[in-house]
Design a protein around this motif. Structure first.
Motif, short mmCIF file in Angstrom:
data_model
loop_
_atom_site.label_atom_id
_atom_site.label_comp_id
_atom_site.label_asym_id
_atom_site.label_seq_id
_atom_site.Cartn_x
_atom_site.Cartn_y
_atom_site.Cartn_z
N UNK A 194 -8.97 3.08 11.40
CA UNK A 194 -10.03 4.08 11.24
C UNK A 194 -11.40 3.43 11.04
N UNK A 195 -11.41 2.15 10.69
CA UNK A 195 -12.68 1.45 10.52
C UNK A 195 -13.39 1.74 9.21
N UNK A 196 -12.66 2.24 8.20
CA UNK A 196 -13.32 2.48 6.91
C UNK A 196 -13.73 1.14 6.30
N UNK A 197 -14.83 1.14 5.55
CA UNK A 197 -15.29 -0.09 4.90
C UNK A 197 -14.82 -0.18 3.45
N UNK A 198 -14.36 0.97 2.92
CA UNK A 198 -13.76 1.00 1.58
C UNK A 198 -12.37 1.58 1.69
N UNK A 199 -11.43 0.93 1.00
CA UNK A 199 -10.04 1.38 0.96
C UNK A 199 -9.66 1.32 -0.52
N UNK A 200 -8.40 1.50 -0.87
CA UNK A 200 -8.08 1.41 -2.29
C UNK A 200 -6.76 2.05 -2.62
N UNK A 201 -6.68 2.57 -3.85
CA UNK A 201 -5.43 3.15 -4.33
C UNK A 201 -5.74 4.31 -5.27
N UNK A 202 -4.74 5.17 -5.41
CA UNK A 202 -4.91 6.42 -6.15
C UNK A 202 -3.69 6.67 -7.02
N UNK A 203 -3.90 7.07 -8.27
CA UNK A 203 -2.81 7.61 -9.09
C UNK A 203 -3.04 9.12 -9.19
N UNK A 204 -1.99 9.88 -8.89
CA UNK A 204 -2.13 11.34 -8.87
C UNK A 204 -0.88 12.00 -9.43
N UNK A 205 -1.05 13.22 -9.90
CA UNK A 205 0.10 14.04 -10.27
C UNK A 205 0.88 14.40 -9.01
N UNK B 205 -5.24 -7.28 -1.37
CA UNK B 205 -6.40 -6.94 -2.20
C UNK B 205 -6.17 -5.61 -2.94
N UNK B 206 -5.49 -4.68 -2.28
CA UNK B 206 -5.25 -3.37 -2.90
C UNK B 206 -4.23 -3.49 -4.06
N UNK B 207 -3.19 -4.29 -3.87
CA UNK B 207 -2.12 -4.31 -4.88
C UNK B 207 -2.63 -4.85 -6.22
N UNK B 208 -3.60 -5.76 -6.16
CA UNK B 208 -4.21 -6.27 -7.41
C UNK B 208 -4.80 -5.10 -8.20
N UNK B 209 -5.46 -4.20 -7.47
CA UNK B 209 -6.06 -3.04 -8.14
C UNK B 209 -4.99 -2.04 -8.58
N UNK B 210 -3.91 -1.90 -7.80
CA UNK B 210 -2.82 -1.00 -8.20
C UNK B 210 -2.27 -1.42 -9.57
N UNK B 211 -2.11 -2.74 -9.74
CA UNK B 211 -1.50 -3.24 -10.97
C UNK B 211 -2.39 -3.02 -12.19
N UNK B 212 -3.68 -2.86 -11.96
CA UNK B 212 -4.62 -2.59 -13.04
C UNK B 212 -4.74 -1.07 -13.26
N UNK B 213 -4.75 -0.34 -12.13
CA UNK B 213 -5.03 1.09 -12.19
C UNK B 213 -3.88 1.89 -12.81
N UNK B 214 -2.64 1.55 -12.44
CA UNK B 214 -1.52 2.41 -12.86
C UNK B 214 -1.34 2.40 -14.38
N UNK B 215 -1.35 1.22 -15.01
CA UNK B 215 -1.26 1.25 -16.48
C UNK B 215 -2.40 2.02 -17.14
N UNK B 216 -3.62 1.88 -16.58
CA UNK B 216 -4.76 2.60 -17.16
C UNK B 216 -4.57 4.11 -17.02
N UNK B 217 -4.09 4.54 -15.87
CA UNK B 217 -3.88 5.97 -15.64
C UNK B 217 -2.73 6.50 -16.51
#
Ligand code: GAR
Length: 210
Positions: free
Chosen positions: A128-139, A169-181
């Motif tokens: 898709x050519x997005x310049x930002x990607x990432x991860x999400x914690x959701x219900x 690069x995303x999984x590093x953020x997943x490992x930080x985000x999920x415990x915080x959420x």
């Protein structure tokens, strides 16, 4: 402390990040159970090594989704589970199971939802050519990857990225985000009210950090 079960299907790196975070004395949740729908999931051994009760509920042993979901539900209720965290759990639930855990089940997804629901998110982000990607914690709601968002983290897409370098690069953020959420939800600082997440107490940043 909130009694949490983690559901996995594979290597369980997000599961490990939750287990490690929950070791902190002031963490508001305890991980008491890990279940996998695949008996060969590498994460089961990692959970057992961490001293956590870990079992497979093999989906191939059940005739249909409803009977598999009923078996999972029975395990979770028998263990007194209050909150379920999906961490690389790659099976779709029946609406009845999801409704039974409404407001008490979280998932981590490797994209900035509502973009790129489903699988192969990193390939599709590059395409898709997005310049930002990432991860999400959701219900979790019955519709796949569509539930109210608790926290997100963005990562840049870099020139020359392929799906593997972006995933790394995303999984590093997943490992930080999920415990915080999880901490936000387990402490009641984030909770589901109808179809919206309500934040209270100290204002939480959208990436889950305080
Ligand atoms: C993670 O990237 C997670 O976000 C993703 O699977 C990976 C599991 O890795 N989940 C999904 O795609 C859910 N549909 P892990 O087993 O090492 O945590």
């Amino acid at each position: 402390k909130t009694r949490v079960a983690i559901l996995i299907s594979g290597r369980g790196s997000n599961m490990v990040s939750l287990i490690e975070a929950a070791r902190a004395p002031d963490f508001p949740a305890e991980i008491v159970l890990v279940l996998s729908n695949r008996p060969d999931a590498a994460g089961l051994a990692r959970a057992a090594e961490a001293g956590i009760s870990a079992r497979a509920v093999d989906h191939t042993a059940y005739p249909d989704r409803a009977s598999f979901d009923a078996a999972l539900d029975a395990e979770l209720r028998a263990a007194g589970i209050e909150l379920v965290c999906l961490a690389g759990f790659m099976r779709i639930f029946t609406p009845g199971f999801v409704e039974g855990w409404a407001g008490r089940m979280l998932n981590i997804h490797p994209s900035l939802l509502p973009l790129f629901k489903g699988t192969h998110t990193h390939e599709r982000a590059l395409e898709a050519g997005v310049r930002l990607h990432g991860c999400t914690v959701h219900y979790v709601v019955p519709e796949l990857d569509a539930g109210p968002i608790v926290a997100q983290a963005a990562v840049p897409v870099r020139a020359g990225d392929d799906a593997d370098s972006l995933a790394a690069r995303v999984i590093v953020q997943e490992h930080r985000l999920y415990p915080a959420a999880l901490a936000l939800v387990a402490s009641g600082r984030a909770r589901l009210e109808g179809e919206r997440v309500i934040f209270s107490g100290e204002t939480a940043r959208p990436d889950g950090a305080l």
